[in-house]
Design a protein around this motif. Sequence first.
Motif, PDB file in Angstrom:
ATOM      1  N   VAL A   1     -44.352  71.619  55.536  1.00 48.29           N
ATOM      2  CA  VAL A   1     -43.957  70.527  56.424  1.00 48.29           C
ATOM      3  C   VAL A   1     -44.916  70.480  57.602  1.00 48.29           C
ATOM      4  CG1 VAL A   1     -42.287  71.953  57.681  1.00 48.29           C
ATOM      5  CG2 VAL A   1     -42.010  69.480  57.642  1.00 48.29           C
ATOM      6  N   ARG A   2     -45.205  69.261  58.038  1.00 47.42           N
ATOM      7  CA  ARG A   2     -46.056  69.096  59.222  1.00 47.42           C
ATOM      8  C   ARG A   2     -45.441  68.001  60.086  1.00 47.42           C
ATOM      9  NH1 ARG A   2     -48.639  66.248  55.223  1.00 47.42           N
ATOM     10  NH2 ARG A   2     -49.249  64.116  55.797  1.00 47.42           N
ATOM     11  N   PRO A   3     -45.530  68.174  61.387  1.00 51.35           N
ATOM     12  CA  PRO A   3     -45.009  67.130  62.283  1.00 51.35           C
ATOM     13  C   PRO A   3     -45.953  65.938  62.321  1.00 51.35           C
ATOM     14  CG  PRO A   3     -45.913  68.939  63.557  1.00 51.35           C
ATOM     15  CD  PRO A   3     -46.016  69.336  62.115  1.00 51.35           C
ATOM     16  N   ASP A   4     -45.371  64.769  62.460  1.00 51.14           N
ATOM     17  CA  ASP A   4     -46.133  63.526  62.616  1.00 51.14           C
ATOM     18  C   ASP A   4     -45.362  62.683  63.625  1.00 51.14           C
ATOM     19  OD1 ASP A   4     -48.042  61.489  62.160  1.00 51.14           O
ATOM     20  OD2 ASP A   4     -46.705  60.541  60.695  1.00 51.14           O
TER      21      ASP A   4
ATOM     22  N   ARG B   1     -39.141  75.154  51.164  1.00 55.28           N
ATOM     23  CA  ARG B   1     -40.150  75.614  52.128  1.00 55.28           C
ATOM     24  C   ARG B   1     -40.181  77.136  52.173  1.00 55.28           C
ATOM     25  NH1 ARG B   1     -38.078  73.437  56.421  1.00 55.28           N
ATOM     26  NH2 ARG B   1     -37.499  75.354  57.438  1.00 55.28           N
ATOM     27  N   GLU B   2     -39.025  77.776  52.159  1.00 62.37           N
ATOM     28  CA  GLU B   2     -38.964  79.240  52.237  1.00 62.37           C
ATOM     29  C   GLU B   2     -39.606  79.918  51.038  1.00 62.37           C
ATOM     30  OE1 GLU B   2     -34.824  80.125  52.882  1.00 62.37           O
ATOM     31  OE2 GLU B   2     -34.944  79.606  55.017  1.00 62.37           O
TER      32      GLU B   2
ATOM     33  N   ASP C   1     -47.056  62.860  49.625  1.00 61.11           N
ATOM     34  CA  ASP C   1     -46.357  63.422  50.781  1.00 61.11           C
ATOM     35  C   ASP C   1     -45.359  62.378  51.278  1.00 61.11           C
ATOM     36  OD1 ASP C   1     -48.269  65.331  50.370  1.00 61.11           O
ATOM     37  OD2 ASP C   1     -49.227  65.115  52.326  1.00 61.11           O
ATOM     38  N   ARG C   2     -44.219  62.848  51.778  1.00 64.99           N
ATOM     39  CA  ARG C   2     -43.179  61.920  52.215  1.00 64.99           C
ATOM     40  C   ARG C   2     -42.484  62.446  53.472  1.00 64.99           C
ATOM     41  NH1 ARG C   2     -41.402  58.393  47.853  1.00 64.99           N
ATOM     42  NH2 ARG C   2     -42.419  58.998  45.917  1.00 64.99           N
TER      43      ARG C   2
ATOM     44  N   ARG D   1     -41.069  64.425  60.299  1.00 66.52           N
ATOM     45  CA  ARG D   1     -41.532  65.627  59.606  1.00 66.52           C
ATOM     46  C   ARG D   1     -41.972  65.188  58.222  1.00 66.52           C
ATOM     47  NH1 ARG D   1     -39.689  70.448  61.847  1.00 66.52           N
ATOM     48  NH2 ARG D   1     -39.408  71.440  59.836  1.00 66.52           N
ATOM     49  N   ILE D   2     -43.228  65.470  57.893  1.00 63.70           N
ATOM     50  CA  ILE D   2     -43.792  65.064  56.610  1.00 63.70           C
ATOM     51  C   ILE D   2     -43.809  66.286  55.682  1.00 63.70           C
ATOM     52  CG2 ILE D   2     -45.787  64.068  55.428  1.00 63.70           C
ATOM     53  CD1 ILE D   2     -44.457  62.170  57.464  1.00 63.70           C
ATOM     54  N   TYR D   3     -43.254  66.098  54.492  1.00 62.60           N
ATOM     55  CA  TYR D   3     -43.203  67.174  53.504  1.00 62.60           C
ATOM     56  C   TYR D   3     -44.255  66.942  52.438  1.00 62.60           C
ATOM     57  CZ  TYR D   3     -39.010  69.003  55.576  1.00 62.60           C
ATOM     58  OH  TYR D   3     -38.127  69.572  56.447  1.00 62.60           O
TER      59      TYR D   3
END
Length: 108
Positions: A60-63, A53-54, A27-28, A67-69
């Motif tokens: 994606v998640r917030p950190d 993403r679509e 994850d990055r 934003r971590i993908y």
Amino acid sequence: MLLAMDVFEAIAEPSRRELLDLLAERDRPAGELVEHLHRLTQPAVSRHLRILREVGLVEVRPDGQRRIYALRADRLLEIENWISRYRKYWPRHLDALEHHLSQKETEE
């Protein structure tokens, strides 16, 4: 009206495949992905990530502020299932290549 893109269309673009390769490692954060694709602008990388993403290839998640993908490898099964129909042809082509290389080696 824009039609929805599918997984195959999404991975057809080399920069998106490069993003998937990076995410296959780990994850990055978005900023790190932009750094790796330094030939592209931040908005261009963001567009590619949005497309991935679509179609469900990344999440994606917030950190905090970042934003971590992350790769969603399960969505690659659609590609795997499609390719698997053609695997039966590969051994024949590989055998022919091996035969051709053996003949070349004998001639030299």
